[in-house]
Design a protein around this motif. Structure first.
Motif, PDB file in Angstrom:
ATOM      1  N   GLY A  53      -1.891  -6.304  -0.945  1.00  0.00           N
ATOM      2  CA  GLY A  53      -1.434  -6.729   0.495  1.00  0.00           C
ATOM      3  C   GLY A  53      -2.936  -6.080   1.838  1.00  0.00           C
ATOM      4  N   THR A  54      -2.776  -5.692   2.947  1.00  0.00           N
ATOM      5  CA  THR A  54      -3.387  -5.558   4.014  1.00  0.00           C
ATOM      6  C   THR A  54      -3.847  -4.137   3.360  1.00  0.00           C
ATOM      7  N   ASP A  55      -3.184  -3.324   2.477  1.00  0.00           N
ATOM      8  CA  ASP A  55      -3.698  -1.696   1.998  1.00  0.00           C
ATOM      9  C   ASP A  55      -3.672  -2.015   0.570  1.00  0.00           C
ATOM     10  N   ALA A  56      -4.094  -0.940  -0.035  1.00  0.00           N
ATOM     11  CA  ALA A  56      -4.867  -1.172  -1.213  1.00  0.00           C
ATOM     12  C   ALA A  56      -3.046  -0.746  -2.448  1.00  0.00           C
ATOM     13  N   ARG A  57      -2.408  -0.349  -1.466  1.00  0.00           N
ATOM     14  CA  ARG A  57      -1.703  -0.259  -2.547  1.00  0.00           C
ATOM     15  C   ARG A  57       0.043  -1.135  -1.847  1.00  0.00           C
ATOM     16  N   GLU A  58      -0.162  -1.791  -1.016  1.00  0.00           N
ATOM     17  CA  GLU A  58       0.454  -2.808  -0.658  1.00  0.00           C
ATOM     18  C   GLU A  58       0.541  -4.170  -2.222  1.00  0.00           C
ATOM     19  N   ARG A  59       1.970  -4.642  -2.724  1.00  0.00           N
ATOM     20  CA  ARG A  59       1.724  -5.944  -3.046  1.00  0.00           C
ATOM     21  C   ARG A  59       2.103  -6.758  -2.378  1.00  0.00           C
TER      22      ARG A  59
END
Length: 161
Positions: A85-91
């Motif tokens: 996603g837009t940040d490393a934690r988001e899928r």
């Protein structure tokens, strides 16, 4: 000797077993390698398009943890893929071509399940779908855990040794 009255949890689990077992059997009879628990995730993706697990959980009304577990199973079955996603934690969850190809047959199956649900509701003194909705609303207003704690406290008073 009389048997104990089944608890609410036991009754609900048995109801889910009866419903999901027959829905699963209907999928299999229709040649679909599909699990009933996948349906809310697929419906969410059909509505939202590619989406984060958090967005889907909010849309379909299932906990983040449950959506994440279901997505993991669907990934193993090659029905969805995860992209960053837009940040490393988001899928971001996307449908695979395999899942997209199944949609028309699944939609026909869902129509049959919904029609069967209507016939079940018609046989009951109060429609099950209505009671379940009411129960969910009541538990959203006051969670069952709060109710259990209040009752446990009341039972531990001197009037209830």
């Amino acid at each position: 000797m009389s048997s104990a009255k089944p608890s609410l949890g036991t009754l609900i689990r048995h109801l889910i077993e009866l419903l999901d077992g027959d829905v699963q059997a209907a999928y299999e009879a229709g040649g679909l390698a599909w699990r009933p628990r996948y349906t809310p995730v697929l419906r969410g993706l059909l509505s939202l398009g590619p989406a984060s697990i958090k967005a889907m959980a909010g849309t379909i009304g299932i906990s983040h943890s449950a959506v994440s577990q279901t997505v993991a199973q669907m990934t193993k079955d090659a029905l969805v893929e995860l992209q960053p996603g837009t940040d490393a934690r988001e899928r971001i969850v996307i449908l695979t071509p395999k899942a997209q190809a199944m949609v028309p047959a699944l939609q026909r199956q869902w129509a049959a399940v919904n029609a069967a649900s209507d016939t079940l509701d018609a046989e009951l003194s109060t429609p099950l779908s209505g009671i379940v909705g009411e129960a969910i609303d009541a538990l959203n207003r006051r969670p069952f855990g709060e109710r259990i704690m209040a009752e446990a406290e009341a039972l531990s008073t001197p009037e209830h040794p």
